[in-house]
Design a protein around this motif. Structure first.
Motif, PDB file in Angstrom:
ATOM      1  N   LYS A 155       4.549  35.625 -17.622  1.00  0.00           N
ATOM      2  CA  LYS A 155       3.990  34.392 -17.070  1.00  0.00           C
ATOM      3  C   LYS A 155       4.011  33.279 -18.111  1.00  0.00           C
ATOM      4  CE  LYS A 155      -0.414  34.072 -16.452  1.00  0.00           C
ATOM      5  NZ  LYS A 155      -1.786  34.285 -15.946  1.00  0.00           N
ATOM      6  N   THR A 156       3.654  33.600 -19.351  1.00  0.00           N
ATOM      7  CA  THR A 156       3.697  32.606 -20.424  1.00  0.00           C
ATOM      8  C   THR A 156       5.115  32.108 -20.654  1.00  0.00           C
ATOM      9  OG1 THR A 156       1.796  33.688 -21.477  1.00  0.00           O
ATOM     10  CG2 THR A 156       3.124  32.188 -22.836  1.00  0.00           C
TER      11      THR A 156
ATOM     12  N   PHE B 241       5.988  29.605 -17.963  1.00  0.00           N
ATOM     13  CA  PHE B 241       5.332  28.312 -18.192  1.00  0.00           C
ATOM     14  C   PHE B 241       6.074  27.510 -19.263  1.00  0.00           C
ATOM     15  CE2 PHE B 241       0.927  29.835 -16.624  1.00  0.00           C
ATOM     16  CZ  PHE B 241       1.316  29.564 -15.326  1.00  0.00           C
ATOM     17  N   MET B 242       6.452  28.143 -20.348  1.00  0.00           N
ATOM     18  CA  MET B 242       7.148  27.446 -21.407  1.00  0.00           C
ATOM     19  C   MET B 242       8.512  26.935 -20.937  1.00  0.00           C
ATOM     20  SD  MET B 242       5.019  27.470 -23.856  1.00  0.00           S
ATOM     21  CE  MET B 242       6.073  26.833 -25.141  1.00  0.00           C
TER      22      MET B 242
ATOM     23  N   GLN C 230       9.264  26.060 -17.873  1.00  0.00           N
ATOM     24  CA  GLN C 230       9.031  24.928 -16.985  1.00  0.00           C
ATOM     25  C   GLN C 230       8.686  23.665 -17.766  1.00  0.00           C
ATOM     26  OE1 GLN C 230       6.027  26.259 -14.250  1.00  0.00           O
ATOM     27  NE2 GLN C 230       7.468  27.462 -13.021  1.00  0.00           N
ATOM     28  N   ILE C 231       7.881  23.802 -18.823  1.00  0.00           N
ATOM     29  CA  ILE C 231       7.538  22.633 -19.658  1.00  0.00           C
ATOM     30  C   ILE C 231       8.793  22.082 -20.323  1.00  0.00           C
ATOM     31  CG2 ILE C 231       6.287  21.915 -21.726  1.00  0.00           C
ATOM     32  CD1 ILE C 231       4.087  23.882 -20.928  1.00  0.00           C
TER      33      ILE C 231
END
Length: 209
Positions: free
Chosen positions: A143-144, A147-148, A150-151
């Motif tokens: 999940k992390t 997120f990275m 997507q950023i």
């Protein structure tokens, strides 16, 4: 008298069939003997009559020749040409093994879901707990990572976001000039008309106080 060609089909007359069998059997046995002597070939011939009577010929030993034949066929027969019975037995064994593996997987799945834990020992429960902890850790790491990613994609799409100015930067930032207020010390008046004869100015003058 010319002998006619014999048709290759079953002789319907029983007497004629028995006579033909006896003649051709003796001729076959004679040909097998001649072939073994002339060509030094190992020959084993087995014939059963319609009544079940056995006739045989072997150039050496019938049993040894049969064993040699079995070894030859076993060594040279590929897997693809195994008998149907052997194939069926192999498929049954594979199906039974697959069903056993499926049952084990189903039982493990139920335990991971928190079901059927009554028969589990302390060691088994600890193993299940450790496995669940590893699974949760892997899920969080994935999940992390998402997120990275997507950023990073947002930054590449919209550019780097502007950073807010610090306090020192705001204090040293130049201020815009203030506009003159109505109470300014300098007063300017524009006069348009005939010139005053007491002055030598032109059509307008400026008075400052």
């Amino acid at each position: 008298m010319v002998r006619g060609k014999t048709q290759m089909k079953r002789i319907e007359n029983a007497t004629s069939r028995q006579v033909t069998f006896s003649k051709r059997r003796n001729g076959l046995l004679k040909k097998a003997f001649e072939l073994s002597v002339l060509c030094d070939a190992e020959i084993a011939l087995i014939v059963f009559s319609t009544r079940g009577k056995l006739y045989e010929f072997a150039s050496s030993s019938m049993q040894q020749t049969i064993e040699r034949y079995r070894r030859h066929t076993r060594d040279n027969t590929p897997t693809a040409f195994r008998s149907d019975e052997q194939n069926m037995q192999h498929l049954k064994e594979e199906a039974a093994s697959m069903m056993k593996n499926i049952d084990l997987l189903e039982a493990s799945k139920r335990k991971l879901m928190g079901e059927d834990l009554g028969s589990c020992s302390i060691e088994e429960l600890q193993q299940i707990e450790q496995q669940l902890d590893r699974s949760v850790s892997n899920v969080r790491a994935r999940k992390t990572q998402i997120f990275m990613e997507q950023i990073k994609q947002l930054k590449e799409r919209h550019g780097n976001f502007p950073q807010p100015a610090t306090k020192d930067q705001r204090e040293h930032q130049p201020q815009p000039y203030a506009e003159s207020s109505p109470s300014s010390d300098v007063e300017t008046e524009l006069f348009i008309g005939l010139p005053d004869p007491r002055t030598r100015c032109g059509a307008s003058f400026l008075r400052s106080t």
